[in-house]
Each structure stands twice: as structure tokens, then as C-alpha cells.
Design a protein around this motif. Sequence first.
Motif, PDB file in Angstrom:
ATOM      1  N   GLU A 271      40.143  30.641  39.679  1.00 31.31           N
ATOM      2  CA  GLU A 271      40.459  29.288  39.243  1.00 31.31           C
ATOM      3  C   GLU A 271      40.305  29.171  37.741  1.00 31.31           C
ATOM      4  OE1 GLU A 271      37.692  27.036  41.587  1.00 31.31           O
ATOM      5  OE2 GLU A 271      36.240  26.931  39.958  1.00 31.31           O
ATOM      6  N   CYS A 272      40.815  28.070  37.228  1.00 30.95           N
ATOM      7  CA  CYS A 272      40.722  27.736  35.809  1.00 30.95           C
ATOM      8  C   CYS A 272      40.040  26.375  35.716  1.00 30.95           C
ATOM      9  CB  CYS A 272      42.120  27.700  35.194  1.00 30.95           C
ATOM     10  SG  CYS A 272      42.164  27.228  33.450  1.00 30.95           S
ATOM     11  N   THR A 273      38.947  26.302  34.969  1.00 38.97           N
ATOM     12  CA  THR A 273      38.129  25.098  34.900  1.00 38.97           C
ATOM     13  C   THR A 273      38.210  24.472  33.520  1.00 38.97           C
ATOM     14  OG1 THR A 273      36.584  26.071  36.490  1.00 38.97           O
ATOM     15  CG2 THR A 273      35.800  24.180  35.230  1.00 38.97           C
ATOM     16  N   PHE A 274      38.415  23.158  33.481  1.00 42.27           N
ATOM     17  CA  PHE A 274      38.449  22.423  32.217  1.00 42.27           C
ATOM     18  C   PHE A 274      37.038  22.180  31.699  1.00 42.27           C
ATOM     19  CE2 PHE A 274      37.731  18.002  30.762  1.00 42.27           C
ATOM     20  CZ  PHE A 274      38.211  18.130  29.471  1.00 42.27           C
ATOM     21  N   GLN A 275      36.841  22.335  30.394  1.00 41.66           N
ATOM     22  CA  GLN A 275      35.576  22.052  29.718  1.00 41.66           C
ATOM     23  C   GLN A 275      34.395  22.585  30.538  1.00 41.66           C
ATOM     24  OE1 GLN A 275      35.921  20.973  26.752  1.00 41.66           O
ATOM     25  NE2 GLN A 275      33.802  20.746  26.130  1.00 41.66           N
ATOM     26  N   PRO A 276      34.315  23.915  30.686  1.00 40.43           N
ATOM     27  CA  PRO A 276      33.302  24.509  31.561  1.00 40.43           C
ATOM     28  C   PRO A 276      31.887  24.335  31.034  1.00 40.43           C
ATOM     29  CG  PRO A 276      34.403  26.195  30.283  1.00 40.43           C
ATOM     30  CD  PRO A 276      35.136  24.919  30.007  1.00 40.43           C
ATOM     31  N   GLU A 277      30.944  24.616  31.888  1.00 41.08           N
ATOM     32  CA  GLU A 277      29.524  24.495  31.560  1.00 41.08           C
ATOM     33  C   GLU A 277      29.117  25.615  30.597  1.00 41.08           C
ATOM     34  OE1 GLU A 277      25.282  25.394  32.182  1.00 41.08           O
ATOM     35  OE2 GLU A 277      26.965  26.644  32.771  1.00 41.08           O
TER      36      GLU A 277
END
Length: 308
Positions: A271-277
Motif C-alpha cells: 500500500e501507499c500511505t499519505f503523510q506516514p508516521e
Amino acid sequence: NDEMLIPVGDEDDADVIVSVKDFKLTTSAVKLNPEKHYFNQFPYESVLVMKHCLADCLRKIYGNCPYFQESYYGVTNLPAFIGRFMEREKLKLENTWILKPVNSARSSDHVITNNLDCIIRHMETAPRVIQKYLHNPFLINNKKIDIRLWVVVRSFSPLEIYIQKYCYARISSNDFDMHESNLMDWSKHFGLEDRDAGEYNVGPMFEVVEEAFNKTGEDGWKKMEAKIHKVVKDVFRAAVLYKPEIHNEKCFAIYGIDIIIDQELNPYIMECTFQPEFSLISEVKPTFLSEIYRCALFGEETGMHRLF
């Protein structure tokens, strides 16, 4: 702690607006000045960060995408999936699937099963992507891993994309086991120490990942890294082809890309996550945030590798 990156409390004083909310929600709530403000997300980036949209994008651009597991959107493609499941059963093919809510993070509410009735019942609870589960992942000391990468996009037209050189692997707490009775044992299938708290078991960092792949052959990690970079490049190429209007010259974005690798050393995008941790990686690499944002805002390449 960077003299060029100073937080301010008022948007009127800011040069850069950083928001974790959706682009449309933020732009309607914040007084964005296109002559002044840079914004930390692109319009239409749902094509990347929503699981069913990413699956649809890759399928339409590449057809049978070799680095994305076979997927179906349960809301619109459930009959097609049922037919495929029954076909695999008839052919006696491995038939374990993972059900992912379309907009969840940290493996929240994921279900792993090889039971068709179970899959159909879960489709009634929330919109989900049904994806073939990778049953033969690359293991480190018999533990399942996935690799988190950080990608900076400064432009979609032309593509200007960087990847942070440092990565980490999230590792399962217990040995990987595909027995039916263990499919929902999170300690064997996910890199989470405490599923409810969402705390990751970040075991091997970059050096240990590199060492593990170098044991697979000469320049093992270097070759794997090249494969991973190709996958990432193809994903962002697909996004532009699928949704050209994603570009906005006043926007930039930082994405978390999760990669899993099989025993034949083929990488797959999860997956591709926006504004990751960022907190975990920042503890290990204190310069991480500075490098990421200096790259995003000024094009500096310290700690980064340019893909385009």
C-alpha cells in the motif's frame, strides 16, 4: 531543530501548510494563498492512497500487474471474486486472501482467511479490498517482514521523485505460520507487538535488512533495492497516466510505501500511505525529518536517492 523549518501557529505567517486531512477538506477550511503557500498533498492522490483506487489504477495501466497481488473491490467486484475463488479451489491452488478496509492504517481490521463464507460475511461490515495473501514471504529468522520506505514527490509533471535511503523492516513477533488455525494470529502475520495499541515491532533496521538479503547472493540487497525502486517508479508513472490532473505546482507530498517480498525475491507493493508516521524512524535516524522536508521543499538530496 532545523533553522530553515520553523513551525508557526497562524496560516497567514506560514509558507507551507501541512495537513493530515483530505485535500478538499483542508482547502475549504484553510485560506490557501496560491501565490505563497505550498501544500503537503496533491489533488486526486486518492488514486495512490485508497487501496481500491490503487488496485484499479495499476490494473488499468498495466493489466495483470506482476508486483501487485490479485485484488478485487468487494463493493463492485464480489461476484467476479467468488468466481475466481471457486476456480482456484477447483484447480487446487493456494487460496488464502486478506481483506483490507479501503482507508485503514496499521493493519486495522484486516482479516486473513481461506473461507469463502467468511469473506462474504465481512463484505457486509465495511467496504473492503479482497487481495490474494502472499503465502510464501521472505523471512528473517523465520519471521515475516515487510519493508517501509519513504517517498517524496515534488512534482508529477514532470515527475520529480525521491526515496529516503534508510528504511526499516517491521517484523512479526512469532514465527510465520500458514496453518489455517493461525491465520488470524497477528503475532505471526504482522509486525505489530500490540495490535490494539498499534505499536510496531520494528525489529531489523536497515543494516540487518541489508545483511539478510546479502546472504541470498552477491550484492543481494543492491539487486533487491533496484527491483524495489523499479516498482515504486512504475506505481507513480501509473498514477500520472491514470489521473493526469493529479499534478499541482504548489503541492508536494510524502508517502509511506510498504513492500513485501516473496521467497523468490520478487517485491510486491502492499500500500501507499499519505503523510506516514515518522516517530519510529526519527528515533533511529535523528536527521530523518530534516532530510525529508528539505528534499520536499528545496530539492536537497542529502540522505535521499532520486528516482526521477
